[in-house]
Design a protein around this motif. Structure first.
Motif, short mmCIF file in Angstrom:
data_model
loop_
_atom_site.label_atom_id
_atom_site.label_comp_id
_atom_site.label_asym_id
_atom_site.label_seq_id
_atom_site.Cartn_x
_atom_site.Cartn_y
_atom_site.Cartn_z
N UNK A 130 41.87 37.72 44.98
CA UNK A 130 40.96 38.83 45.25
C UNK A 130 40.28 39.33 43.97
N UNK A 131 39.27 40.17 44.16
CA UNK A 131 38.66 40.91 43.05
C UNK A 131 38.24 42.29 43.58
N UNK A 132 37.21 42.90 43.02
CA UNK A 132 36.95 44.32 43.32
C UNK A 132 35.70 44.56 44.15
N UNK A 133 35.04 43.50 44.63
CA UNK A 133 34.01 43.68 45.63
C UNK A 133 32.60 43.89 45.11
N UNK A 134 31.91 44.83 45.73
CA UNK A 134 30.49 45.11 45.50
C UNK A 134 30.32 46.60 45.26
N UNK A 135 29.41 46.97 44.35
CA UNK A 135 29.20 48.41 44.10
C UNK A 135 28.19 49.00 45.10
N UNK A 136 27.95 50.29 44.96
CA UNK A 136 27.09 51.00 45.91
C UNK A 136 25.66 50.49 45.92
N UNK A 137 25.26 49.85 44.84
CA UNK A 137 23.90 49.31 44.74
C UNK A 137 23.82 47.85 45.19
N UNK A 138 24.94 47.30 45.65
CA UNK A 138 24.95 45.92 46.10
C UNK A 138 25.21 44.89 45.04
N UNK A 139 25.55 45.33 43.82
CA UNK A 139 25.87 44.39 42.75
C UNK A 139 27.25 43.78 42.98
N UNK A 141 30.67 42.00 41.97
CA UNK A 141 31.63 41.77 40.89
C UNK A 141 32.22 40.38 41.10
N UNK A 142 31.71 39.41 40.38
CA UNK A 142 32.07 38.01 40.63
C UNK A 142 33.51 37.67 40.24
N UNK A 143 34.06 38.37 39.25
CA UNK A 143 35.44 38.12 38.88
C UNK A 143 35.71 36.68 38.46
N UNK A 144 34.83 36.15 37.62
CA UNK A 144 35.00 34.75 37.21
C UNK A 144 36.27 34.56 36.39
N UNK A 145 36.50 35.46 35.45
CA UNK A 145 37.74 35.38 34.68
C UNK A 145 38.89 36.01 35.45
N UNK A 184 44.35 43.58 42.95
CA UNK A 184 43.54 44.61 42.31
C UNK A 184 43.79 46.01 42.89
N UNK A 185 44.35 46.07 44.07
CA UNK A 185 44.59 47.38 44.70
C UNK A 185 46.06 47.76 44.69
N UNK A 186 46.89 47.00 43.94
CA UNK A 186 48.29 47.40 43.82
C UNK A 186 49.33 46.32 43.99
N UNK A 187 49.00 45.07 43.68
CA UNK A 187 49.96 43.95 43.74
C UNK A 187 50.54 43.76 45.14
N UNK A 188 49.73 44.03 46.17
CA UNK A 188 50.25 44.02 47.54
C UNK A 188 50.62 42.63 48.02
N UNK A 189 49.81 41.62 47.71
CA UNK A 189 50.08 40.28 48.23
C UNK A 189 51.37 39.70 47.70
N UNK A 190 51.62 39.87 46.41
CA UNK A 190 52.87 39.35 45.85
C UNK A 190 54.06 40.16 46.34
N UNK A 191 53.86 41.46 46.55
CA UNK A 191 54.96 42.27 47.10
C UNK A 191 55.28 41.82 48.51
N UNK A 294 33.56 42.28 29.49
CA UNK A 294 33.13 42.09 30.87
C UNK A 294 34.23 42.35 31.89
N UNK A 295 35.39 42.78 31.43
CA UNK A 295 36.53 43.02 32.32
C UNK A 295 36.17 44.08 33.36
N UNK A 296 36.30 43.72 34.63
CA UNK A 296 36.01 44.62 35.76
C UNK A 296 34.57 45.14 35.74
N UNK A 297 33.67 44.29 35.26
CA UNK A 297 32.25 44.62 35.28
C UNK A 297 31.49 43.52 36.03
#
Length: 336
Positions: A130-139, A141-145, A184-191, A294-297
């Motif tokens: 997973x990563x952090x999605x899209x912002x309010x402007x539609x940008x 967040x590719x999360x390549x790293x 990204x929202x709290x380690x839910x999948x591994x838990x 570029x972390x979380x950008x």
């Protein structure tokens, strides 16, 4: 003297359990490691971290597309699902993500290679999908790293192990390729996995967790041939010793343990998916390149990845997993 003797014996075992690159005969661990290439990693990542995946926020259509990409890869390679029913998805209900706004159901992707001699003993290699999605402007967040790099490295490692299986050189212990959601929202999948394990936790030898291995920490610009290892000796000195010996023999990266300092304010040991395994006394290594501008950008894009370096780091992790899967005795957690 006791420490010296232990290190010497570990080194001897490593030499006995591993092989050097072939000279025309049977393929070896290095031959399989060489199938992990910068170009293949790049090809995967330009798809996996594309706008099409919509930032891979947990439970969204883009995250579902990412999970399908992983599932389809394993199907194509002939790598089986970890679940007995043949489903590559470990489904996680929305109510497991309690405390989140408008939680949505999601899934871990779980693929598996059965060990040839010690199938009940399991090496887990993990990365979050997973990563952090899209912002309010539609940008997007590719999360390549973060953590496209770990995700596609895991695919390449799985392909290398599967080639070994095809050649009759499959791992003695089983390998679980675990792509977890909700990091990204709290380690839910591994838990969710450790609370609902597909294989008994007591049979899990270790977790090698990969979260960001494609970039260079600005503090390391003068020596980019490095990798941060976190937690490698917190539960098992033997695990760190194996890791060190593999690196010394094959890859010669600088292994930096700075984030193991208990006074480090970043507390990275507690911030990625390995931690849910560590809480269950399962030895772990967290592989990490450190943060960058570029972390979380929205600028964490595939064009900024150091693919040759990423391939070398992935080879180290693969060769470490190979050694752990094939050595005569499983590594163990240190006694409390």
């Amino acid at each position: 003297m006791k420490i010296f003797l232990y290190a010497f014996l570990s080194s001897v075992l490593l030499c006995c359990n591993s092989t050097s690159k072939s000279t025309g005969g049977e393929k070896t661990n290095l031959d399989y490691a060489e199938t992990i290439t910068a170009q293949d990693l790049k090809n995967h990542l330009y798809t996996y971290a594309s706008d099409e995946m919509e930032g891979r926020m947990t439970g969204t259509p883009g995250q579902k597309k990412a999970a399908e990409y992983l599932r389809d890869f394993y199907k194509k390679e002939g790598i089986k699902a970890a679940k007995e029913d043949g489903d590559y998805f470990q489904n996680i209900p929305a109510n497991f993500f309690a405390g989140r706004n408008n939680p949505k159901a999601s899934e871990n992707v779980v693929a598996y290679i059965k060990g040839s001699e010690k199938p009940d003993e399991l090496i887990v290699i993990s990365a979050h999908l997973d990563h952090v999605g899209v912002d309010a402007d539609g940008n997007v967040f590719n999360g390549a790293d973060d953590d496209g790099s770990g995700t596609v490295a895991l695919l390449e490692m799985a392909q290398a192990f599967q080639q070994a299986v095809k050649d009759g050189n499959g791992p003695k212990r089983s390998i679980l390729f675990l792509h977890v959601t909700g990091e990204e929202i709290g380690l839910f999948g591994s838990r969710y996995y450790v609370e609902n394990p597909i294989f008994p936790l007591e049979n899990t030898v270790c977790d090698l967790n990969i979260d960001m291995i494609g970039r260079i920490d600005p503090d390391k610009a003068s020596n980019p041939e490095y990798l941060y290892l976190i937690g490698s000796n917190k539960l098992s000195q033997e695990l760190q010793d194996v890791s060190t010996e593999v690196n010394d023999k094959y890859t010669n990266l600088e292994l930096d343990y700075k984030y193991d300092d208990p006074n480090d304010p970043n507390r990275f040991y507690y911030r990625s998916d390995h931690y849910n395994f560590a809480k269950n006394n399962i030895p772990i290594i967290f592989y990490f390149n450190g943060v960058h501008a570029d972390y979380h950008k929205i600028t964490d894009t595939p064009d900024k990845i150091e693919y040759d370096l990423m391939a070398k780091r992935a080879k180290l992790i693969f060769l470490t997993a190979w050694e752990l899967a094939n050595r005569e005795k499983r590594i163990t957690a240190d006694k409390a």
